[in-house]
Design a protein around this motif. Structure first.
Motif, PDB file in Angstrom:
ATOM      1  N   UNK A 165     -25.203 -11.431 -22.542  1.00 34.84           N
ATOM      2  CA  UNK A 165     -25.029 -11.431 -23.995  1.00 34.84           C
ATOM      3  C   UNK A 165     -26.395 -11.471 -24.661  1.00 34.84           C
ATOM      4  N   UNK A 166     -26.935 -10.295 -24.917  1.00 34.10           N
ATOM      5  CA  UNK A 166     -28.334 -10.158 -25.262  1.00 34.10           C
ATOM      6  C   UNK A 166     -28.747 -10.961 -26.483  1.00 34.10           C
ATOM      7  N   UNK A 167     -27.914 -11.024 -27.515  1.00 37.95           N
ATOM      8  CA  UNK A 167     -28.325 -11.667 -28.755  1.00 37.95           C
ATOM      9  C   UNK A 167     -27.696 -13.043 -28.962  1.00 37.95           C
ATOM     10  N   UNK A 168     -26.955 -13.544 -27.995  1.00 39.02           N
ATOM     11  CA  UNK A 168     -26.137 -14.710 -28.267  1.00 39.02           C
ATOM     12  C   UNK A 168     -26.647 -16.000 -27.645  1.00 39.02           C
ATOM     13  N   UNK A 169     -27.279 -15.963 -26.486  1.00 37.53           N
ATOM     14  CA  UNK A 169     -27.716 -17.191 -25.855  1.00 37.53           C
ATOM     15  C   UNK A 169     -28.648 -17.966 -26.777  1.00 37.53           C
ATOM     16  N   UNK A 170     -28.478 -19.289 -26.763  1.00 38.43           N
ATOM     17  CA  UNK A 170     -29.215 -20.141 -27.697  1.00 38.43           C
ATOM     18  C   UNK A 170     -30.717 -19.918 -27.617  1.00 38.43           C
ATOM     19  N   UNK A 171     -31.243 -19.707 -26.402  1.00 40.73           N
ATOM     20  CA  UNK A 171     -32.694 -19.600 -26.281  1.00 40.73           C
ATOM     21  C   UNK A 171     -33.235 -18.276 -26.792  1.00 40.73           C
ATOM     22  N   UNK A 172     -32.351 -17.306 -27.107  1.00 38.64           N
ATOM     23  CA  UNK A 172     -32.836 -16.029 -27.634  1.00 38.64           C
ATOM     24  C   UNK A 172     -32.830 -16.013 -29.158  1.00 38.64           C
ATOM     25  N   UNK A 173     -32.232 -17.004 -29.807  1.00 34.43           N
ATOM     26  CA  UNK A 173     -32.174 -17.043 -31.256  1.00 34.43           C
ATOM     27  C   UNK A 173     -33.386 -17.747 -31.832  1.00 34.43           C
ATOM     28  N   UNK A 174     -33.889 -17.224 -32.936  1.00 33.37           N
ATOM     29  CA  UNK A 174     -34.968 -17.895 -33.646  1.00 33.37           C
ATOM     30  C   UNK A 174     -34.388 -19.079 -34.423  1.00 33.37           C
TER      31      UNK A 174
END
Length: 373
Positions: free
Chosen positions: A1-10
């Motif tokens: 889930x490219x845009x969903x994991x917590x560590x990928x969100x600003x």
């Protein structure tokens, strides 16, 4: 889930997600909060909610709901957990997966929840209509949508029973792209939508919703959903609508956004077509009499391939190019995916793809993605 994991969100995206999950908090309130926070919502997430809630610009109802929240970060975590559990991804405005046309619409959501693979930019048309059209109309709608998709135009609709679903299936019949904007969260699908989802995902379609996990469809969610269908499209086509059909809400949204609005005329004695006829008569919609008119109004210039097995372009192809063409479809594929299905060497496949491009049978998108025309 490219845009969903917590560590990928600003931090800004996490704050946006948390606030967007608050019932009743819409785009206008979100922008007012952004201005209140000095242009960055993350500054609100860095402090306990109780410290800024009393001064923040919002309705009493939203303020009451936010009063039950201690920190925005905890809300973001809960939403992300539910997204991961149900296979949802997030597309933030300005991101690659967020529909480009929708991003420029007033009152557009700051993010969307989605399932599926969002392909490269292309021209798209909203194709909508009645849930209960006149007998025998649905096969026509499906065929018309297939013909539209065969020109490389994406079909956008609402996955509702009746005309909407027929249009989705028609696009998939052509191996084309189709998007469905839903009036519920993606973990609250109705049974027919849930049954259709596997075919969507397998054949390159996408389910979108602006609603966070757990929100069920209601009378209020469908009109707002309709603005997304129109906003993500280059034009709106109403195939069948009575004078009180909900499909006309999508036409109204398209008109407000400056999208070309088309309507399929019907027999004047047919009440199921009365809405379309009224819009045409009043000048609010242009009469649509052919698939070519759809292509023209979305700005598409389709180059239709000669059917395999007929015509000089096909007969002139090498055996390798013909085999490669059969591996491809109307969903863009990476070089590696085509290679896995072709049983050719990388060098031979490269030559075959170049041959197909020069013949006008295949288009290469940025990122070495290949698609049948």
């Amino acid at each position: 889930m490219a845009d969903t994991f917590a560590h990928t969100l600003t931090p800004e995206q996490r704050a946006t997600l948390a606030l967007w999950a608050v019932p009743g908090l819409g785009p206008k309130t979100l922008e007012a909060l952004r201005a209140f926070a000095g242009g960055h919502l993350e500054s609100l997430a860095a402090r306990p909610v109780r410290e800024w809630l009393a001064q923040a610009p919002m309705s009493p109802q939203v303020r009451k709901r936010l009063a039950m929240v201690t920190e925005l970060g905890l809300v973001a975590d809960r939403v992300l957990e539910r997204c991961e559990a149900s296979g949802m991804e997030l597309a933030f405005a300005g991101g690659q997966a967020f529909p480009e046309r929708l991003a420029g619409v007033p009152d557009a959501p700051p993010l969307l929840f989605y399932k599926g693979h969002v392909g490269p930019p292309r021209r798209r048309v909203a194709m909508v209509g009645s849930r209960h059209p006149d007998q025998g109309f649905l096969p026509f709608a499906r065929t018309f949508a297939r013909q539209v998709a065969e020109g490389g135009v994406g079909v956008v609709s609402g996955a509702a029973m009746g005309v909407d679903r027929a249009c989705h299936w028609g696009a998939m019949d052509a191996g084309g792209e189709t998007w469905a904007f839903l009036g519920s969260a993606l973990d609250e699908l109705d049974e027919p939508q849930a049954r259709m989802l596997p075919s969507f995902l397998e054949r390159g379609g996408v389910y979108f919703s602006e609603l966070p996990p757990g929100v069920r469809a209601s009378r209020s969610t469908f009109p707002r959903r309709n603005r997304l269908i129109a906003g993500a499209s280059d034009a709106v086509l109403v195939l069948r609508a009575g004078v009180k059909s909900g499909a006309l809400y999508t036409a109204e949204a398209g008109q407000a956004m400056g999208r070309p609005v088309l309507a399929l005329p019907g027999d004047v004695r047919n009440e199921a077509a009365a809405g379309c006829n009224a819009w045409i008569r009043s000048g609010l919609a242009r009469a649509c009499l052919s698939v070519d008119e759809v292509w023209e109004n979305v700005g598409a210039r389709p180059v239709l391939a000669v059917p395999p097995g007929a015509g000089e372009p096909w007969r002139a192809l090498s055996t390798e190019a013909r085999g490669t063409y059969r591996v491809l479809d109307r969903v863009p594929r990476t070089f590696e995916e085509v290679l896995a299905g072709s049983q050719l060497s990388p060098a031979t496949l490269t030559g075959a793809l170049v041959e197909l491009e020069l013949s006008g049978l295949v288009i290469q998108h940025p990122g070495k993605l290949y698609e049948r025309i």
